[in-house]
Design a protein around this motif. Structure first.
Motif, PDB file in Angstrom:
ATOM      1  N   HIS A 111     -19.051  38.417 -10.552  1.00  0.00           N
ATOM      2  CA  HIS A 111     -18.851  39.372 -11.635  1.00  0.00           C
ATOM      3  C   HIS A 111     -18.012  40.536 -11.117  1.00  0.00           C
ATOM      4  O   HIS A 111     -18.341  41.131 -10.085  1.00  0.00           O
ATOM      5  CB  HIS A 111     -20.198  39.879 -12.155  1.00  0.00           C
ATOM      6  N   LEU A 112     -16.929  40.839 -11.829  1.00  0.00           N
ATOM      7  CA  LEU A 112     -16.003  41.890 -11.423  1.00  0.00           C
ATOM      8  C   LEU A 112     -16.103  43.070 -12.375  1.00  0.00           C
ATOM      9  O   LEU A 112     -15.981  42.909 -13.593  1.00  0.00           O
ATOM     10  CB  LEU A 112     -14.565  41.359 -11.410  1.00  0.00           C
ATOM     11  N   PHE A 113     -16.289  44.272 -11.805  1.00  0.00           N
ATOM     12  CA  PHE A 113     -16.341  45.509 -12.579  1.00  0.00           C
ATOM     13  C   PHE A 113     -15.320  46.475 -11.988  1.00  0.00           C
ATOM     14  O   PHE A 113     -15.252  46.641 -10.769  1.00  0.00           O
ATOM     15  CB  PHE A 113     -17.725  46.163 -12.486  1.00  0.00           C
ATOM     16  N   GLY A 114     -14.532  47.125 -12.852  1.00  0.00           N
ATOM     17  CA  GLY A 114     -13.629  48.142 -12.336  1.00  0.00           C
ATOM     18  C   GLY A 114     -12.325  48.219 -13.078  1.00  0.00           C
ATOM     19  O   GLY A 114     -12.098  47.546 -14.092  1.00  0.00           O
ATOM     20  N   ASP A 115     -11.455  49.075 -12.555  1.00  0.00           N
ATOM     21  CA  ASP A 115     -10.137  49.298 -13.130  1.00  0.00           C
ATOM     22  C   ASP A 115      -9.215  49.716 -11.996  1.00  0.00           C
ATOM     23  O   ASP A 115      -9.665  50.084 -10.914  1.00  0.00           O
ATOM     24  CB  ASP A 115     -10.200  50.387 -14.207  1.00  0.00           C
ATOM     25  N   GLY A 116      -7.929  49.643 -12.252  1.00  0.00           N
ATOM     26  CA  GLY A 116      -6.972  50.044 -11.230  1.00  0.00           C
ATOM     27  C   GLY A 116      -5.673  49.272 -11.340  1.00  0.00           C
ATOM     28  O   GLY A 116      -5.434  48.539 -12.316  1.00  0.00           O
ATOM     29  N   ALA A 117      -4.835  49.413 -10.322  1.00  0.00           N
ATOM     30  CA  ALA A 117      -3.475  48.887 -10.369  1.00  0.00           C
ATOM     31  C   ALA A 117      -3.411  47.378 -10.542  1.00  0.00           C
ATOM     32  O   ALA A 117      -2.461  46.849 -11.129  1.00  0.00           O
ATOM     33  CB  ALA A 117      -2.721  49.304  -9.100  1.00  0.00           C
ATOM     34  N   GLU A 118      -4.417  46.638 -10.041  1.00  0.00           N
ATOM     35  CA  GLU A 118      -4.381  45.173 -10.103  1.00  0.00           C
ATOM     36  C   GLU A 118      -5.137  44.601 -11.305  1.00  0.00           C
ATOM     37  O   GLU A 118      -5.246  43.385 -11.439  1.00  0.00           O
ATOM     38  CB  GLU A 118      -4.963  44.579  -8.813  1.00  0.00           C
ATOM     39  N   LYS A 119      -5.636  45.461 -12.177  1.00  0.00           N
ATOM     40  CA  LYS A 119      -6.476  44.987 -13.278  1.00  0.00           C
ATOM     41  C   LYS A 119      -5.763  43.946 -14.136  1.00  0.00           C
ATOM     42  O   LYS A 119      -6.303  42.860 -14.399  1.00  0.00           O
ATOM     43  CB  LYS A 119      -6.912  46.160 -14.148  1.00  0.00           C
ATOM     44  N   ASP A 120      -4.564  44.263 -14.595  1.00  0.00           N
ATOM     45  CA  ASP A 120      -3.854  43.342 -15.488  1.00  0.00           C
ATOM     46  C   ASP A 120      -3.557  42.017 -14.805  1.00  0.00           C
ATOM     47  O   ASP A 120      -3.691  40.944 -15.416  1.00  0.00           O
ATOM     48  CB  ASP A 120      -2.553  43.985 -15.980  1.00  0.00           C
ATOM     49  N   ALA A 121      -3.159  42.087 -13.530  1.00  0.00           N
ATOM     50  CA  ALA A 121      -2.853  40.862 -12.789  1.00  0.00           C
ATOM     51  C   ALA A 121      -4.109  40.012 -12.590  1.00  0.00           C
ATOM     52  O   ALA A 121      -4.053  38.777 -12.644  1.00  0.00           O
ATOM     53  CB  ALA A 121      -2.219  41.213 -11.438  1.00  0.00           C
ATOM     54  N   ILE A 122      -5.253  40.671 -12.372  1.00  0.00           N
ATOM     55  CA  ILE A 122      -6.515  39.944 -12.211  1.00  0.00           C
ATOM     56  C   ILE A 122      -6.905  39.248 -13.510  1.00  0.00           C
ATOM     57  O   ILE A 122      -7.277  38.070 -13.518  1.00  0.00           O
ATOM     58  CB  ILE A 122      -7.625  40.910 -11.755  1.00  0.00           C
ATOM     59  N   GLN A 123      -6.784  39.963 -14.611  1.00  0.00           N
ATOM     60  CA  GLN A 123      -7.119  39.359 -15.904  1.00  0.00           C
ATOM     61  C   GLN A 123      -6.180  38.201 -16.218  1.00  0.00           C
ATOM     62  O   GLN A 123      -6.602  37.172 -16.759  1.00  0.00           O
ATOM     63  CB  GLN A 123      -7.055  40.417 -17.003  1.00  0.00           C
ATOM     64  N   SER A 124      -4.914  38.364 -15.874  1.00  0.00           N
ATOM     65  CA  SER A 124      -3.941  37.286 -16.095  1.00  0.00           C
ATOM     66  C   SER A 124      -4.280  36.064 -15.245  1.00  0.00           C
ATOM     67  O   SER A 124      -4.219  34.923 -15.723  1.00  0.00           O
ATOM     68  CB  SER A 124      -2.533  37.783 -15.768  1.00  0.00           C
ATOM     69  N   GLU A 125      -4.648  36.290 -13.990  1.00  0.00           N
ATOM     70  CA  GLU A 125      -5.022  35.199 -13.091  1.00  0.00           C
ATOM     71  C   GLU A 125      -6.238  34.438 -13.624  1.00  0.00           C
ATOM     72  O   GLU A 125      -6.265  33.198 -13.630  1.00  0.00           O
ATOM     73  CB  GLU A 125      -5.325  35.764 -11.698  1.00  0.00           C
ATOM     74  N   LEU A 126      -7.237  35.163 -14.101  1.00  0.00           N
ATOM     75  CA  LEU A 126      -8.443  34.505 -14.612  1.00  0.00           C
ATOM     76  C   LEU A 126      -8.195  33.804 -15.940  1.00  0.00           C
ATOM     77  O   LEU A 126      -8.855  32.808 -16.260  1.00  0.00           O
ATOM     78  CB  LEU A 126      -9.572  35.532 -14.756  1.00  0.00           C
ATOM     79  N   ALA A 127      -7.230  34.321 -16.703  1.00  0.00           N
ATOM     80  CA  ALA A 127      -6.873  33.662 -17.965  1.00  0.00           C
ATOM     81  C   ALA A 127      -6.113  32.361 -17.703  1.00  0.00           C
ATOM     82  O   ALA A 127      -6.324  31.352 -18.389  1.00  0.00           O
ATOM     83  CB  ALA A 127      -6.039  34.605 -18.825  1.00  0.00           C
TER      84      ALA A 127
END
Length: 394
Positions: A250-266
């Motif tokens: 489970h990942l909680f947080g925000d920051g510079a890599e947020k969008d890339a992380i969400q894209s990777e998981l999508a």
């Protein structure tokens, strides 16, 4: 009559993250020991890079939080990847802080948080002109960390200039606090005669009452909660971690890599991976009650860095899976706070995941109780503050 003391910091709640929590805890501990505390910081914006609604259109906001005076000054907020824009953001707060320090009355004792290095340099220079007692609180070594993160090139003009600023703040501080033994060792190599003290980033959650009941056949819940930045390397973890079938992340947080992380998981959906975004600290702690192991990563081994999450989550009863090396790994091993894998060694961390996945619920709960009990003895924030006050640090 209470003695006045000020804290200059780039972060303060309601901003999120370890840096803001660290300064708030320092302010609260000083207040509890009879000081009248004033915090000087930017208008709230972190980690989103935009002003919070309460501060939009403002240049200066004076607040009272838990009987602590907070002076929030203008900043041009940004989390842009463009170095010039980020530099302008830092300079904007440096400018407003400089005007404040020049024209506003400040206490004789001032704690200066470093990094950001430029901010601490300007603060120390101006406070020295006003003959203040400067207590420098160093949480990371810059520019050394920037070199290790490849944000600066060794021996470049920027690197050499940053080294000059670093040496200046050490030489002109009255006393220096460091958040790791490695930080203090580095500083003593530059200013061996300076008074230096260890000041760990211990949390203050209050008494913890864990209701641990073995829950067989339930997945083991691993979590990461914090900044999603380059230093943490969570995006690469998403690409290379191999979770056992009976484990969730489970990942909680925000920051510079947020969008890339969400894209990777999508792009690569996995049933046992969950992204929750940023939560308020109290809400986060409520959510974590059903979780098991705290994942604490660093992209690379950073000399001097001991992530505050080691103390934060052990004090809540969570064993750590620490992926970073250095002094943080030594603490986890020495005090039996969890598991350690060398930074960047994904084969090793995946082996640790298999080891954790093999634990029974009863054994895991036993570990959690042990971590909680040891952390309450070892990481006493009130005792630490009292000892430093007795030594005349503040």
């Amino acid at each position: 009559m209470k003695e006045n003391i000020a804290i200059i910091s780039n972060y303060y709640p309601p901003e999120k993250g370890a840096a803001a929590n660290r300064i708030e805890q320092l302010a609260l501990q000083l207040q509890a020991n009879g000081y009248a505390v004033q915090v000087i910081c930017p208008l709230g914006n972190y980690p989103y890079g935009r002003l919070f609604a309460a501060y939009k259109g403002k240049f200066h906001v004076a607040e009272n939080q838990n009987d602590i005076g907070v002076s929030r000054l203008w900043i041009y907020p940004s989390v842009s990847k463009n170095k010039l824009i980020r530099l302008f953001s830092v300079l904007s707060f440096v400018l407003s802080l400089s005007l404040y320090l020049c024209f506003k009355k400040t206490p004789h004792k001032v704690i200066v948080q470093s990094p950001p290095l430029l901010l601490s340099f300007v603060s120390v220079a101006l406070l020295r002109l006003k003959n203040k007692k400067i207590i420098l609180n160093v949480s990371d070594l810059w520019p050394l960390a920037a070199i290790e993160l490849q944000a600066l090139k060794p021996n470049s003009i920027s690197h050499r200039f940053a080294q000059k600023m670093e040496q200046y703040i050490y030489r002109n501080a009255t006393v220096i606090l460091g958040q790791s033994e490695e930080i203090l060792s580095h500083i003593r190599g530059i200013v061996p005669a300076k008074s230096t003290y260890l000041y760990r980033n211990y949390p203050n959650h209050g008494p913890q009452n864990l209701n641990l009941q073995p829950q067989e056949l339930q997945p083991i819940k691993l979590f990461y909660a914090g900044l999603l930045g380059v230093a943490q390397g969570v995006l690469e973890l998403c690409q290379k971690l191999e979770l056992p079938a009976n484990m969730e992340l489970h990942l909680f947080g925000d920051g510079a890599e947020k969008d890339a992380i969400q894209s990777e998981l999508a792009k690569n959906p996995r049933a046992n991976w969950h992204f929750h975004g940023m939560l308020d600290r109290n809400e986060l702690h409520q959510q974590l009650q059903s979780f098991d192991v705290a994942l604490i990563p660093l992209k690379t081994r950073i000399y001097g860095s001991v992530p505050s999450k080691i103390f934060e989550y052990s004090a809540l009863g969570f064993p750590a899976l620490y992926f970073g090396g250095g002094e943080g790994a030594d603490l986890v091993n020495q005090h039996r706070l969890g598991w350690v894998a060398n930074a960047g060694d994904y084969d090793e961390i995946n082996e640790k995941l298999i080891e954790i996945a093999a634990l029974s619920s009863a054994k895991l709960n036993q570990m959690k109780e042990g971590v909680l009990n040891r952390s309450q003895t070892l990481f006493d924030v009130s005792k630490q503050a009292e000892e430093l006050i007795e030594k005349g640090v503040f």
